[in-house]
Design an enzyme around this catalytic site. Structure first.
Site, PDB file in Angstrom:
ATOM      1  N   ARG A 185       0.833  -1.210   0.000  1.00 40.49           N
ATOM      2  CA  ARG A 185       0.000   0.000   0.000  1.00 40.49           C
ATOM      3  C   ARG A 185       0.867   1.258   0.000  1.00 40.49           C
ATOM      4  O   ARG A 185       0.552   2.247  -0.672  1.00 40.49           O
ATOM      5  CB  ARG A 185      -0.958  -0.015   1.203  1.00 40.49           C
ATOM      6  CG  ARG A 185      -1.987   1.112   1.169  1.00 40.49           C
ATOM      7  CD  ARG A 185      -3.048   0.945   2.235  1.00 40.49           C
ATOM      8  NE  ARG A 185      -2.519   1.108   3.583  1.00 40.49           N
ATOM      9  CZ  ARG A 185      -3.251   0.977   4.690  1.00 40.49           C
ATOM     10  NH1 ARG A 185      -4.540   0.658   4.604  1.00 40.49           N
ATOM     11  NH2 ARG A 185      -2.710   1.138   5.870  1.00 40.49           N
ATOM     12  N   GLU A 206     -16.284   6.250   5.342  1.00 41.95           N
ATOM     13  CA  GLU A 206     -15.544   5.590   6.429  1.00 41.95           C
ATOM     14  C   GLU A 206     -15.459   6.554   7.590  1.00 41.95           C
ATOM     15  O   GLU A 206     -16.103   7.603   7.578  1.00 41.95           O
ATOM     16  CB  GLU A 206     -14.156   5.188   5.943  1.00 41.95           C
ATOM     17  CG  GLU A 206     -13.332   6.366   5.427  1.00 41.95           C
ATOM     18  CD  GLU A 206     -11.961   5.957   4.885  1.00 41.95           C
ATOM     19  OE1 GLU A 206     -11.441   4.915   5.290  1.00 41.95           O
ATOM     20  OE2 GLU A 206     -11.431   6.709   4.050  1.00 41.95           O
ATOM     21  N   LYS A 228      -2.569   6.931   1.317  1.00 43.55           N
ATOM     22  CA  LYS A 228      -2.367   7.293   2.717  1.00 43.55           C
ATOM     23  C   LYS A 228      -1.304   8.383   2.743  1.00 43.55           C
ATOM     24  O   LYS A 228      -0.120   8.128   2.979  1.00 43.55           O
ATOM     25  CB  LYS A 228      -1.940   6.048   3.509  1.00 43.55           C
ATOM     26  CG  LYS A 228      -2.393   6.071   4.961  1.00 43.55           C
ATOM     27  CD  LYS A 228      -2.325   4.707   5.582  1.00 43.55           C
ATOM     28  CE  LYS A 228      -2.266   4.779   7.090  1.00 43.55           C
ATOM     29  NZ  LYS A 228      -3.392   5.448   7.743  1.00 43.55           N
TER      30      LYS A 228
HETATM   31  N1  PXG Z   1      -9.430   4.781   6.941  1.00 46.61           N
HETATM   32  C1  PXG Z   1      -8.549   5.779   7.134  1.00 46.61           C
HETATM   33  C2  PXG Z   1      -8.856   7.128   6.614  1.00 46.61           C
HETATM   34  C3  PXG Z   1      -7.344   5.508   7.809  1.00 46.61           C
HETATM   35  O1  PXG Z   1      -6.452   6.477   8.000  1.00 46.61           O
HETATM   36  C4  PXG Z   1      -8.054   3.211   8.086  1.00 46.61           C
HETATM   37  C5  PXG Z   1      -9.202   3.538   7.389  1.00 46.61           C
HETATM   38  C6  PXG Z   1      -7.837   1.810   8.544  1.00 46.61           C
HETATM   39  O2  PXG Z   1      -6.815   1.177   7.783  1.00 46.61           O
HETATM   40  P1  PXG Z   1      -5.893   0.031   8.386  1.00 46.61           P
HETATM   41  O3  PXG Z   1      -4.988  -0.320   7.285  1.00 46.61           O
HETATM   42  O4  PXG Z   1      -5.161   0.614   9.585  1.00 46.61           O
HETATM   43  O5  PXG Z   1      -6.776  -1.071   8.795  1.00 46.61           O
HETATM   44  C7  PXG Z   1      -7.092   4.204   8.292  1.00 46.61           C
HETATM   45  C8  PXG Z   1      -5.830   3.886   9.001  1.00 46.61           C
HETATM   46  C9  PXG Z   1      -4.299   6.518  14.310  1.00 46.61           C
HETATM   47  C10 PXG Z   1      -4.155   5.567  13.185  1.00 46.61           C
HETATM   48  O6  PXG Z   1      -3.289   6.720  15.011  1.00 46.61           O
HETATM   49  C11 PXG Z   1      -4.949   5.679  12.053  1.00 46.61           C
HETATM   50  C12 PXG Z   1      -4.778   4.744  11.036  1.00 46.61           C
HETATM   51  C13 PXG Z   1      -3.885   3.749  11.148  1.00 46.61           C
HETATM   52  C14 PXG Z   1      -3.111   3.666  12.288  1.00 46.61           C
HETATM   53  C15 PXG Z   1      -3.242   4.577  13.318  1.00 46.61           C
HETATM   54  O7  PXG Z   1      -5.404   7.039  14.498  1.00 46.61           O
HETATM   55  N2  PXG Z   1      -5.560   4.901   9.956  1.00 46.61           N
END
Ligand code: PXG
Length: 288
Positions: A52, A184, A151
């Site tokens: 990713r 989301e 991301k």
């Molecule tokens: N949507 C968004 C916009 C994100 O930023 C996810 C979904 C979930 O993706 P993953 O791959 O983690 O299952 C994310 C991921 C935090 C933090 O500190 C946020 C994310 C990942 C790790 C930590 O809030 N966002």
């Protein structure tokens, strides 16, 4: 020994972990990142996170100065350097130092940064009782603006959503896409359960394709549960039997109230609990 941060081939003390004020990552949010977790010394779905990261970089025309294998090593070596078994890992590639203009050609050397730290877990109460969330007025970025799949280091859109949620006294926000469908949350993907089926917004709804989301879809399919990835409306969330969020930090978190509507019977539902349990099992058993 204090925390050591990896920056471009060197391990530096946390206090000395600094980048240039001319880095376009700082000036413009020009860069990409990953949030990854290690459980008991094993990095969860490292290949998926690395894939990713490179896709995100490719989409913004950021040439990552090392290959996939080296990048994986950077993650595992930084963990080892810090003696961490259970950790949160923040891996970044910034555009690097340039001039005070948007031109990416002025930034010849992208920077790679890897930060590993102990994981700040969410309160246990969230998992036991479930969360209350609201829909916020800040829309998730559309497919025609920035790419929601990327991301990127520009997280202002999510931050604005999070501010609205916090101002309303709830920890997370549902963000709609520009068409008004559910996309989301600010840092988590969303799922609902209706009539035994598991439903989640599809990629064309304008979401980040979460690693946790993919793992939960796999787990559900293995359990024989029908999974639908498609457009989801707020109405469907309000009238769902169950709702939960997925993310690297959150793992699987039940949602019991959305915009003052009680979801199901107001407690974490059976499919949420099943998938939460299966996910815990997976992260503790799967090799990296
Ligand atoms: N949507 C968004 C916009 C994100 O930023 C996810 C979904 C979930 O993706 P993953 O791959 O983690 O299952 C994310 C991921 C935090 C933090 O500190 C946020 C994310 C990942 C790790 C930590 O809030 N966002």
């Amino acid at each position: 020994m204090g925390l050591k941060v990896y920056i471009d081939g060197e391990y530096v003390d946390k206090a000395d972990a600094k980048i240039s004020v001319f880095d376009h990552g700082l000036l413009y949010g020009d860069g990409v990142f990953e949030g990854i977790r290690a459980y008991n010394g094993r990095v969860f779905r490292l290949d998926g996170h690395i894939a990713r990261l490179y896709d995100s970089a490719k989409a913004i025309m950021l040439k990552v100065p090392v290959g996939h294998d080296r990048m994986k090593k950077i993650v595992t070596e930084t963990l080892a350097h810090n003696g961490l078994q259970d950790a949160y890992i923040r891996l970044l590639v910034t555009r690097g130092a340039g001039t005070l203009g948007l031109d990416i050609d002025a930034c010849p050397s992208p920077s790679i940064i890897c930060i590993t730290d102990s994981i700040a877990l969410y309160p246990a109460e969230y998992y036991l009782k479930g969360l209350e969330v609201i829909t916020v007025s800040t829309r998730r970025i559309g497919l025609g603006t920035l790419f929601p799949q990327v991301k990127s280091l520009n997280y202002l859109n999510s931050i604005l959503g999070k501010i609205e949620a916090m101002n309303a006294g709830v920890p997370e926000a549902i963000m709609l896409n520009p068409s008004g469908a559910v996309a989301e949350c600010t840092g988590d993907n969303i799922f609902i359960v209706k009539g035994g089926r598991l439903i989640t917004p599809d990629v064309n709804s304008g979401i980040l394709e979460g690693i946790t989301r993919a793992a939960v879809i796999e787990l559900a399919s293995k359990e024989g549960i029908t999974v639908e990835e498609r457009t989801v409306s707020r109405y469907e969330v309000f009238t769902a039997d169950e709702c939960f969020l997925t993310g690297t930090a959150a793992e699987v978190i039940p949602v019991v109230k959305v915009d003052c509507r009680v979801i199901g019977d107001g407690a974490p539902g059976p499919m949420t609990k099943l998938l939460l349990g299966k996910f815990h099992e997976l992260v503790r058993t799967e090799g990296s």
